[in-house]
Design an enzyme around this catalytic site. Structure first.
Site, PDB file in Angstrom:
ATOM      1  N   LYS A   1       0.801  -1.230   0.000  1.00  0.00           N
ATOM      2  CA  LYS A   1       0.000   0.000   0.000  1.00  0.00           C
ATOM      3  C   LYS A   1       0.836   1.283   0.000  1.00  0.00           C
ATOM      4  O   LYS A   1       0.435   2.287  -0.569  1.00  0.00           O
ATOM      5  CB  LYS A   1      -0.968  -0.007   1.176  1.00  0.00           C
ATOM      6  CG  LYS A   1      -2.095  -1.023   0.999  1.00  0.00           C
ATOM      7  CD  LYS A   1      -3.263  -0.720   1.897  1.00  0.00           C
ATOM      8  CE  LYS A   1      -4.499  -1.499   1.492  1.00  0.00           C
ATOM      9  NZ  LYS A   1      -4.339  -2.967   1.596  1.00  0.00           N
TER      10      LYS A   1
ATOM     11  N   GLU B   1     -10.309   7.253   3.234  1.00  0.00           N
ATOM     12  CA  GLU B   1     -11.176   6.402   4.032  1.00  0.00           C
ATOM     13  C   GLU B   1     -10.442   5.093   4.223  1.00  0.00           C
ATOM     14  O   GLU B   1      -9.574   4.734   3.439  1.00  0.00           O
ATOM     15  CB  GLU B   1     -12.515   6.144   3.336  1.00  0.00           C
ATOM     16  CG  GLU B   1     -12.443   5.169   2.176  1.00  0.00           C
ATOM     17  CD  GLU B   1     -12.185   5.859   0.850  1.00  0.00           C
ATOM     18  OE1 GLU B   1     -12.452   7.067   0.745  1.00  0.00           O
ATOM     19  OE2 GLU B   1     -11.709   5.182  -0.085  1.00  0.00           O
TER      20      GLU B   1
ATOM     21  N   SER C   1       1.546  -9.801  -1.410  1.00  0.00           N
ATOM     22  CA  SER C   1       1.197  -8.385  -1.207  1.00  0.00           C
ATOM     23  C   SER C   1       1.467  -7.869   0.200  1.00  0.00           C
ATOM     24  O   SER C   1       1.687  -6.684   0.389  1.00  0.00           O
ATOM     25  CB  SER C   1      -0.275  -8.167  -1.564  1.00  0.00           C
ATOM     26  OG  SER C   1      -1.099  -9.054  -0.829  1.00  0.00           O
TER      27      SER C   1
HETATM   28  C1  LIG Z   1      -5.143  -3.897   0.973  1.00  0.00           C
HETATM   29  C2  LIG Z   1      -4.504  -5.184   0.701  1.00  0.00           C
HETATM   30  C3  LIG Z   1      -4.877  -5.986  -0.390  1.00  0.00           C
HETATM   31  C4  LIG Z   1      -6.031  -5.661  -1.302  1.00  0.00           C
HETATM   32  O1  LIG Z   1      -5.911  -4.483  -2.013  1.00  0.00           O
HETATM   33  P1  LIG Z   1      -5.617  -4.454  -3.591  1.00  0.00           P
HETATM   34  O2  LIG Z   1      -5.903  -3.058  -3.959  1.00  0.00           O
HETATM   35  O3  LIG Z   1      -6.528  -5.441  -4.224  1.00  0.00           O
HETATM   36  O4  LIG Z   1      -4.200  -4.819  -3.761  1.00  0.00           O
HETATM   37  C5  LIG Z   1      -4.179  -7.159  -0.631  1.00  0.00           C
HETATM   38  N1  LIG Z   1      -3.173  -7.549   0.175  1.00  0.00           N
HETATM   39  C6  LIG Z   1      -2.799  -6.817   1.251  1.00  0.00           C
HETATM   40  C7  LIG Z   1      -1.678  -7.323   2.092  1.00  0.00           C
HETATM   41  C8  LIG Z   1      -3.445  -5.618   1.544  1.00  0.00           C
HETATM   42  O5  LIG Z   1      -3.054  -4.920   2.618  1.00  0.00           O
END
Ligand SMILES: *Cc1c(COP(=O)(O)O)cnc(C)c1O
Length: 392
Positions: free
Chosen positions: A84, A106, A374
């Site tokens: 993020k 938000e 992610s």
């Molecule tokens: C917020 C988040 C997501 C989902 O958000 P995308 O916009 O779909 O990437 C996925 N994995 C993690 C670790 C997150 O914090």
């Protein structure tokens, strides 16, 4: 292609009062995205503050077991524990160059709120985070984290007191404060130009992956797999590969499974089973009932719990360039354990969906597979422990 549209998805479905703000943002972003000083400054923050480039890690034990080469793009190692920050740093710097002094956002579970607070703190911008009152209650630790980072959290008591109500409040704030305020959207969603801007800032993931895999393997991967909530980590790793012969998989939260005629969705699979509709200022695939009311969603992974998805990803799935698939809660949890025990990496429950898909479908993925990891799973340890009946 029409400006701001991806096929039949995208657009700017906002009140008249917000159009000047979106037009200013598009104009300024166009200028700054080709400004070499802006790029240099952002690269500096990405390297020194966020910890980029992140490694491309070969899972040696799992690869052997599966009979393929499985690489992880380690976004879990980005400062804050997820991808993020790539986006919040980019947009916060953009806001600063536009002369804005305040960020609003938000947040649902609080992840995006924390990433916005971090970017605001390092760049010296005021930060106000809108959060549904129910979420404030459920996510106390992240609320406290945002306070530590100098942000102000505003609880929203209207509607269902969750994410969509917080989104409405943030939009209302922006239409009255656009002079000094940037609205920092956290995924590839929202009205044009946000889906493009967020995708560009997250594309650093795919650009690095491409260089790293070519250096390690001398060729591109057969498949790339990413989980999809709003779709930003997926678009970020996919984008530089869209014109290449690489299979791209977007994995949604199948939750507890799909049931017909549900009043409340037991999943969060807008790409797989959603219908066209307007959410958060854009036409996209959303989960709605027959009256067009947005359905509440469910996923064990807080970051996937969203009733829509980015318009560009919706279009890429529609045109079959990207394959959308679902993984249910139980399989994601099982992948959470597997990656922890076999590779020493506790994945975010969101990312565990992508891992689970590979574990279940290894025969059709090819020999060289990259998963976008992610985020890290520290934030999910307590909720997984609770499932085992352990509480702290
Ligand atoms: C917020 C988040 C997501 C989902 O958000 P995308 O916009 O779909 O990437 C996925 N994995 C993690 C670790 C997150 O914090």
């Amino acid at each position: 292609m029409k400006r701001g549209w991806y096929g039949r998805y995208g657009g700017m479905f906002v009140p008249e009062t917000l159009m000047p703000a979106l037009e200013q943002l598009e104009r300024e972003y166009r200028k700054l995205s080709i400004d070499s000083n802006f790029k240099k400054e952002l690269d500096m923050y990405l390297e020194e503050f966020a910890g980029r480039p992140t490694p491309l890690y070969l899972c040696r034990r799992l690869s052997k077991e599966l009979g393929i080469k499985l690489y992880l793009k380690r976004e879990d190692l980005v400062h804050g524990g997820a991808h993020k920050l790539n986006n919040t740093l980019g947009q916060a710097l953009l806001a600063k160059h536009m002369g804005k002094t305040r960020l609003i956002a938000e947040t649902g579970a609080g992840q995006h709120g924390c990433a916005t607070a971090m970017a605001g703190a390092v760049l010296g911008l005021d930060v106000d985070i809108y959060m549904g009152a129910k979420d404030v209650e459920r996510q106390k630790i992240n609320v406290y984290r945002m306070h530590l980072l100098g942000a102000n959290v505003i609880p929203v008591h209207s509607g269902s007191m969750t994410l969509k109500d917080a989104t409405n409040e943030a939009l209302r704030d922006w239409s009255a404060s656009v002079e000094n305020t940037h609205y920092l959207i956290g995924s590839v969603v929202g009205p044009h130009p946000f889906p493009t801007i967020v995708r560009d800032f997250q594309s650093v993931i795919g650009k690095e992956t491409k260089e790293q895999i070519l250096e390690r393997e001398g060729r591109l991967p057969d498949s790339i797999v990413a989980c999809a909530g709003g779709g930003s980590n997926a678009m970020g790793i996919f984008y530089p590969f869209i014109k290449e012969g690489v299979e791209l998989y977007a994995i949604e939260a199948g939750g507890k499974g799909i049931k017909k005629d549900e009043k409340q969705a037991c999943h969060s699979a807008s790409l797989c089973v959603g219908e066209d509709g307007v959410l958060h200022g854009a036409m996209t695939k959303i989960l709605q009932n027959e009256y067009g009311q947005i359905l509440e969603t469910h996923s064990i992974a807080p970051g996937l719990d969203y009733s829509g998805v980015g318009p560009e990803l919706a279009q890429l799935c529609e045109s079959r360039r990207v394959r959308a698939e679902m993984v249910c809660d139980d399989d994601a949890i099982s992948a959470f354990y597997t990656l922890s025990k076999k590779e020493g990496i506790i994945p975010a429950l969101e990312s565990a969906h992508a891992i689970a898909y590979v574990l279940e479908n290894v025969d059709k993925m090819g020999e060289l597979v990259v998963v976008n990891l992610s985020g890290r799973g520290d934030k999910d340890v307590e909720s997984v422990a609770r499932l085992e009946g352990v509480s702290f």
